[in-house]
Design an enzyme around this catalytic site. Sequence first.
Site, PDB file in Angstrom:
ATOM      1  N   SER A   1       0.835  -1.199   0.000  1.00 16.20           N
ATOM      2  CA  SER A   1       0.000   0.000   0.000  1.00 16.20           C
ATOM      3  C   SER A   1       0.875   1.257   0.000  1.00 16.20           C
ATOM      4  CB  SER A   1      -0.955  -0.066   1.196  1.00 16.20           C
ATOM      5  OG  SER A   1      -1.912   0.948   1.135  1.00 16.20           O
TER       6      SER A   1
ATOM      7  N   ASP B   1      -9.867  -4.235  -5.828  1.00 16.67           N
ATOM      8  CA  ASP B   1      -9.329  -3.584  -4.636  1.00 16.67           C
ATOM      9  C   ASP B   1     -10.069  -2.268  -4.451  1.00 16.67           C
ATOM     10  OD1 ASP B   1      -7.841  -2.069  -2.826  1.00 16.67           O
ATOM     11  OD2 ASP B   1      -5.905  -2.741  -3.567  1.00 16.67           O
TER      12      ASP B   1
ATOM     13  N   HIS C   1      -7.551  -5.219  -0.541  1.00 11.44           N
ATOM     14  CA  HIS C   1      -6.371  -4.364  -0.438  1.00 11.44           C
ATOM     15  C   HIS C   1      -5.248  -5.000   0.388  1.00 11.44           C
ATOM     16  CE1 HIS C   1      -4.328  -0.581  -0.876  1.00 11.44           C
ATOM     17  NE2 HIS C   1      -4.216  -0.420   0.444  1.00 11.44           N
TER      18      HIS C   1
END
Length: 270
Positions: free
Chosen positions: A95, A217, A246
């Site tokens: 991320s 996602d 995610h």
Amino acid sequence: MGVVEEAHNAKILGSGQQVIVLAHGFGTDQSVWKHLVPHLVDEYTVILYDNMGAGTTNPDYFDFSRYSTLEGFAYDLLAILEELHVESCIFVGHSVSGMVGVIASISRPDLFSKIVMLSASPRYLNDVDYYGGFEQEDLDQLFEAMQNNYKAWCSGFAPLAVGGDMDSVAVQEFSRTLFNMRPDIALSVAQTIFHSDMRAILHMVTVPCHILQSMKDLAVPVVASEHLHQNLGGESIVEVMSSDGHLPQLSSPDIVIPVLLKHIRYNIAA
């Protein structure tokens, strides 16, 4: 143990010659890598650490001004590598840490042999000719919900971000680490991330980048990965996995861990 190392709960596992650094994303901590680490320790030296602001770090160390941009997190990463005397590493960033690695690699490309990014995005807000997945109104509502009742927001956001079954272990795990964050710090970090825009610096990246993401996602549309691939200055490769959510390394390890291992072990073919 050094000051930076201690502040970030840095752990060094394994004893291989090649160093791998694992960096987590928003709302989690180093435990998000629990399915990957056992596959690495026999072959590599693995460094795990927590981003400042994670529930496992001391909230007194969180400097709201320093972490109002992603550069603050990138400086931390460089400080950790320096304190641990790392001369070169394979950096795996989940991320926001995917972009943190990118920023750090621009100033010190010598420290990174490659960057493997999982569920990373250069910008979350939609723009003219760019689809990030969010309108400003979406973000305003998200921030307002975080401020109004953080615990309720965590309970609602965790299953959306993770995807799949509401009662899954991965959802419970993400809810736990999310709720461990101090609410004002979580809001500040979320604002920094969701308002970040790394598009202008992508051309300055020279380190090879492996871009991995889930087919579906909530936070990162597939076109965001494509934007990275087309605009990064060095070599890059994209792999879209059949996973959902995610945090696929937590929710779909059977799919994601083999893909991560492949991209860690093999370089982009010439």
